[in-house]
Design an enzyme around this catalytic site. Sequence first.
Site, short mmCIF file in Angstrom:
data_model
loop_
_atom_site.label_atom_id
_atom_site.label_comp_id
_atom_site.label_asym_id
_atom_site.label_seq_id
_atom_site.Cartn_x
_atom_site.Cartn_y
_atom_site.Cartn_z
N LYS A 24 34.39 -19.25 34.75
CA LYS A 24 33.66 -18.99 35.63
C LYS A 24 32.61 -20.24 35.60
O LYS A 24 31.77 -20.14 36.40
CB LYS A 24 33.36 -17.77 35.48
N CYS A 35 32.31 -1.95 35.24
CA CYS A 35 32.93 -2.67 37.15
C CYS A 35 33.88 -2.51 36.68
O CYS A 35 34.70 -2.48 38.01
CB CYS A 35 31.70 -3.69 37.00
N CYS A 42 12.43 4.00 17.96
CA CYS A 42 13.71 2.52 18.77
C CYS A 42 13.90 1.32 17.27
O CYS A 42 13.08 1.21 16.18
CB CYS A 42 12.78 1.68 19.41
N ASP A 94 29.66 -17.58 30.00
CA ASP A 94 30.79 -16.54 30.15
C ASP A 94 32.46 -17.11 29.73
O ASP A 94 32.07 -18.22 29.59
CB ASP A 94 30.94 -17.06 31.67
N CYS A 142 12.94 -2.10 18.69
CA CYS A 142 11.23 -2.02 18.78
C CYS A 142 9.97 -1.73 18.37
O CYS A 142 9.41 -1.52 18.62
CB CYS A 142 10.93 -3.28 20.17
N ASN A 159 38.38 -10.56 42.39
CA ASN A 159 36.71 -10.72 42.46
C ASN A 159 35.85 -11.28 43.29
O ASN A 159 34.79 -11.26 43.53
CB ASN A 159 36.40 -11.17 40.48
N ASP A 170 28.98 -6.73 32.18
CA ASP A 170 29.34 -5.65 32.27
C ASP A 170 30.02 -4.12 32.05
O ASP A 170 30.47 -3.26 31.87
CB ASP A 170 30.94 -5.74 33.22
N ARG A 214 33.45 -9.92 45.58
CA ARG A 214 31.45 -9.70 45.22
C ARG A 214 31.29 -11.10 43.78
O ARG A 214 30.02 -10.75 44.05
CB ARG A 214 31.49 -8.31 44.41
N CYS A 222 14.79 1.73 23.81
CA CYS A 222 13.68 3.02 24.49
C CYS A 222 14.55 4.09 25.07
O CYS A 222 13.81 5.21 24.73
CB CYS A 222 12.46 1.96 25.09
#
Length: 247
Positions: free
Chosen positions: A64, A166, A223, A40, A226, A48, A108, A51, A152
């Site tokens: 963080k 978010c 895909c 991060d 993959c 924040n 996010d 949460r 996929c």
Amino acid sequence: MSDGPSPDVRGVLILGAGGLGCPAAFALAAAGVRELGVVDDDVVDVTNLHRQILHGEPDVGVSKVESLAHALERRFPRLRVTPHAARFDASNAVALVTAYAVVVDGSDNFATKFVANDACVLARRPLVHGAAVGTGGQLLTVPAGGRPCYRCLFEEPPPAGVGPSCAEAGVLGPVPGVIGALQGAEAARLLRGENPAFAGRLLQYDSTGMAVRAVRFNPNPTCAVCGAAPRIRALDAAEYGDDACRT
């Protein structure tokens, strides 16, 4: 690409030290995992904290990953946390995920999730995807090598501005706690060599009615990463748009 991680590969890499990454990391530490890496490039923000359960007001303005590492190592002295204070993007994703046996996606935004998926498929590392927005969340597991993978189901990153993150839409505090804890439990299961519980299954959680449902999906033979004839064989930043890649 190798068939799987070598015995000296470290434990679990967590993408994002926020609302999903904190409960996932705590669950993994509590399960006895000894090696975690966390990626991060952001700092703790007071808005924040409702949460992000491993950060507190004294940590505001602190990296963080450093805050998370200190919080976990105080509680679990045998745990080793490697902080990666960096932006997770197409330039470093494959190198980062290759160094770990399992990857947990706590980012996010769509761009980072597609980078994480593609890097893990190319590196043959299992990925536990999670997302939480508003009053709901979702979870799925990408087996090593995909088939099926995140692409996929969702195929391509949406155009900019489609679907709020978010940070833009907000999230009910306990929701990422539920999803992150499930991600941690699944990652611990994979690290023990057990079969994934959420491969080919999109688990959807609605906290409003306390409802959970699982939507099954199959590998997409066309895909881009993959499928039988994949066009993505290496990561290219242009593939993911200008929003890549916040965690």
